[in-house]
Design a protein around this motif. Structure first.
Motif, short mmCIF file in Angstrom:
data_model
loop_
_atom_site.label_atom_id
_atom_site.label_comp_id
_atom_site.label_asym_id
_atom_site.label_seq_id
_atom_site.Cartn_x
_atom_site.Cartn_y
_atom_site.Cartn_z
N UNK A 238 -57.03 -1.19 -74.29
CA UNK A 238 -57.98 -0.23 -73.79
C UNK A 238 -56.99 1.04 -73.48
N UNK A 239 -57.88 1.82 -73.88
CA UNK A 239 -56.74 3.57 -74.06
C UNK A 239 -58.62 4.76 -73.24
N UNK A 240 -57.51 5.19 -72.90
CA UNK A 240 -58.78 7.00 -73.02
C UNK A 240 -57.98 8.07 -73.11
N UNK A 241 -59.01 8.71 -73.10
CA UNK A 241 -58.29 10.68 -73.85
C UNK A 241 -59.03 11.04 -73.95
N UNK A 242 -58.50 12.74 -74.13
CA UNK A 242 -59.93 13.69 -73.73
C UNK A 242 -60.12 14.05 -75.66
N UNK A 243 -60.99 14.37 -75.68
CA UNK A 243 -61.68 14.09 -77.43
C UNK A 243 -60.13 14.46 -78.60
#
Length: 300
Positions: free
Chosen positions: A42-47
């Motif tokens: 699972x990954x989450x980030x900005x642009x």
């Protein structure tokens, strides 16, 4: 959570990652779980954007197929000269042995299932990377629900349970990304049951839960849902009652909320409904249960 772009890349599936201008200070989060030889990421980030070229492919130890599901936001994903705009809920299968790139113009959250190609062949589910599918496809919907359910159960799985969960996941990956091939109903039952249970656990407070709404949320018929519960020796009504009374019982012993508040929280029509149901299960009222089972508060 990390600020280092290297941590947005897997050690076994490296990417050259670059954050968009102005997004350098946005923190990123990566979580990884193993299910046998299958890895969930699972990954989450900005642009952000990423490239897998010859250098990254050469640094990859193994031959993998990767199911990439966009959970929030959207991204452009490219492989083999094709470009796909993936939106929340969409899934695509890509090949670790060929160049690929992605660009997320805004905040993005993805979930990837990294599967050794030989693992899919071993369970009779060969796949070829190809066009993405939306979450409107029932098998894709079931796959995402099963992955959510695994979040809570993975730490407790051992031995045969790991193998069963892994095989169910392989079948779902195959079914989701090969919609022309019918799924073996026996193979998807463990995954479907896990997804339904998780759905009930996260929607217990809704008083309007019904067989129709639960079945629709999982892309199955009411009859199929009833058979699923029958196979586990239960009914939707019975499972809902047990889960709700379990939550009420826990809250009675750990909190100070009134019976009226607990009735509203856990999906009962009113206090009388909760009292009748609770007495049928425990042989006593919620108030009496609290007095009888709570440890007295110590003073001094």
């Amino acid at each position: 959570m990390w600020d280092n772009d290297d941590l947005l890349s897997d050690s076994w599936l490296p990417w050259a990652v670059r954050r968009a201008a102005g997004a350098e200070g946005v923190r990123a989060e990566v979580r990884q779980h193993r299910l046998g030889e299958v890895v969930l990421v699972d990954r989450s980030s900005g642009p952000v954007s990423g490239v897998r070229g010859r250098r990254q492919i050469a640094a990859t130890d193994g031959d993998f197929l990767v199911v990439r599901i966009v959970r929030e936001g959207e991204e452009l994903f490219e492989q083999d000269g094709r470009t796909w705009l993936l939106k929340a809920g969409d899934a695509v299968l890509w090949d670790s042995g060929r160049p690929a790139r992605f660009t997320a113009p805004g905040p993005i959250a993805t979930r990837s299932v990294v599967v050794p190609r030989r693992g899919l062949v071993e369970v009779g589910c060969p796949l070829v990377a190809g066009d993405p599918l939306p979450d409107r496809v029932p098998a894709v919907h079931l796959l995402t629900g099963y992955l959510d359910a695994l979040d809570a159960t993975l730490p407790a799985l051992t031995g045969p349970a790991v193998v069963a969960a892994r095989n169910a996941l392989m079948e779902l990956v195959w079914g989701a990304l090969s919609p022309a091939t019918p799924l073996d109903p026996q193979a998807v039952r463990p995954a479907r049951w896990a997804a339904v249970e998780r759905y009930l656990d996260t929607h217990l407070g809704r008083g309007d839960l019904s067989a129709e709404s639960v079945a629709a949320a999982h892309g199955i018929s009411v009859r199929t849902l009833a058979r699923l519960f029958a196979e586990h020796g239960s009914t939707l009504t019975g499972v809902l009652r047990a889960k709700r009374i379990g939550r009420v019982s826990e809250d009675l012993l750990t909190g100070e909320d009134t019976v009226e508040a607990l009735a509203r929280r856990w999906g009962f029509f009113d206090t009388s409904h909760l009292n009748r149901t609770f007495r049928a299960v425990h042989g006593t009222s919620p108030h009496e249960y609290r007095l009888r089972h709570r440890e007295p508060t110590r003073v001094g």
